[in-house]
Design an enzyme around this catalytic site. Structure first.
Site, PDB file in Angstrom:
ATOM      1  N   GLY A 160       8.140 -88.740  -3.474  1.00  0.00           N
ATOM      2  CA  GLY A 160       7.276 -89.595  -2.660  1.00  0.00           C
ATOM      3  C   GLY A 160       7.481 -89.341  -1.176  1.00  0.00           C
ATOM      4  N   TYR A 161       8.726 -89.236  -0.781  1.00  0.00           N
ATOM      5  CA  TYR A 161       9.052 -88.984   0.627  1.00  0.00           C
ATOM      6  C   TYR A 161       8.514 -87.625   1.059  1.00  0.00           C
ATOM      7  CZ  TYR A 161      11.862 -88.569   4.883  1.00  0.00           C
ATOM      8  OH  TYR A 161      12.273 -88.414   6.195  1.00  0.00           O
TER       9      TYR A 161
END
Length: 256
Positions: A160-161
């Site tokens: 996600g990051y």
């Protein structure tokens, strides 16, 4: 700084998100040292008496504090309504607020994914769009994002990051393509491995920490103070012809 300095920010107003600690706090301090008044916002920033507020006042500049949960869209819009009403002119926007949640991709939950994307990407686009509109109308402004080495690389256990920071890199270019001719500079700073809360897990893992340090030509982890010069540069007249750039501040990591 002299009034004629390319780096002088006297009479400018800078909004810095995620300014409560770490890189964001150091950036706010640096902009104040260059002469700017600071609007600070984070989810946990004290509305009065914070360490950031004290640091800005010690530098002789004004400080206004706000709170916003960047993971909630309504909170972002509520913040924008209030901050723009109380501060009609914002010359500099530093989109620094962010979060990293670690979980292998095969186990990375929807909750983790949505939270990271909302905070690291969606809210930053909304802030840039709304505050950028005022900059376009005035014909001047500086927007600076905090990107990441994972704007260029994939990382481990942080899908996600990595997705959010990859998207930030593209967003910088997209906004720059539209706004450079209107007097608005949009750029980003990509930190390397820095001693902050976000890297505590890595620094506490002897194997990962040793591997990371072994690849950094500067032979040290970065410190928040390493971002003072870069943010002042990108916020100042010295960077008037710098558009759509992602400035790596990484001890040489990306050149290895």
């Amino acid at each position: 700084m002299g009034k004629d300095s390319l780096f002088d920010l006297t009479n400018k107003v800078a909004l810095v998100t995620g300014c409560n600690r770490g890189i964001g706090k150091a950036m706010a301090e640096a902009l104040a040292e260059a002469g700017a008044d600071i609007i600070g916002v984070s989810s946990s920033l004290q509305l009065s008496g914070s360490e950031t507020e004290k640091a800005i006042h010690e530098r002789g500049r004004k400080f206004k504090a706000y709170q916003c949960d960047f993971g909630r869209r309504q909170s972002v819009y509520d913040f924008l309504k209030k901050v723009q009403a109380e501060n009609p002119v914002i010359d500099i926007l530093v989109n620094n607020a962010g979060i990293i949640l670690r979980q292998p991709a095969a186990e990375h939950s929807d909750e983790y994914w949505d939270k990271v994307i909302d905070i690291n990407l969606n809210s930053q686009f909304i802030l840039s769009r709304e505050i950028g509109a005022g900059m376009i109308n005035r014909g001047s402004g500086k927007i600076i994002f905090t990107a990441s080495l994972l704007t260029f690389q994939g990382g481990i256990d942080v899908p996600g990051y990595a997705a959010s920071k990859g998207a930030i890199g593209s967003l910088v270019k997209a906004l720059s393509n539209e706004w450079a001719s209107k007097g608005v500079n949009v750029n980003a700073i990509a930190p390397g491995y820095v001693s902050t809360d976000n890297t505590e897990d890595l620094r506490n893992n002897p194997e990962r920490s040793s591997a990371i340090l072994g690849r950094i030509p500067a032979d040290r982890w970065g410190e928040p103070e390493d971002f003072k010069g870069p943010v002042v540069f990108l916020a100042s007249k010295a960077a008037d012809y710098v558009h759509g750039t992602i400035l790596t501040v990484d001890g040489g990591w990306m050149g290895r």
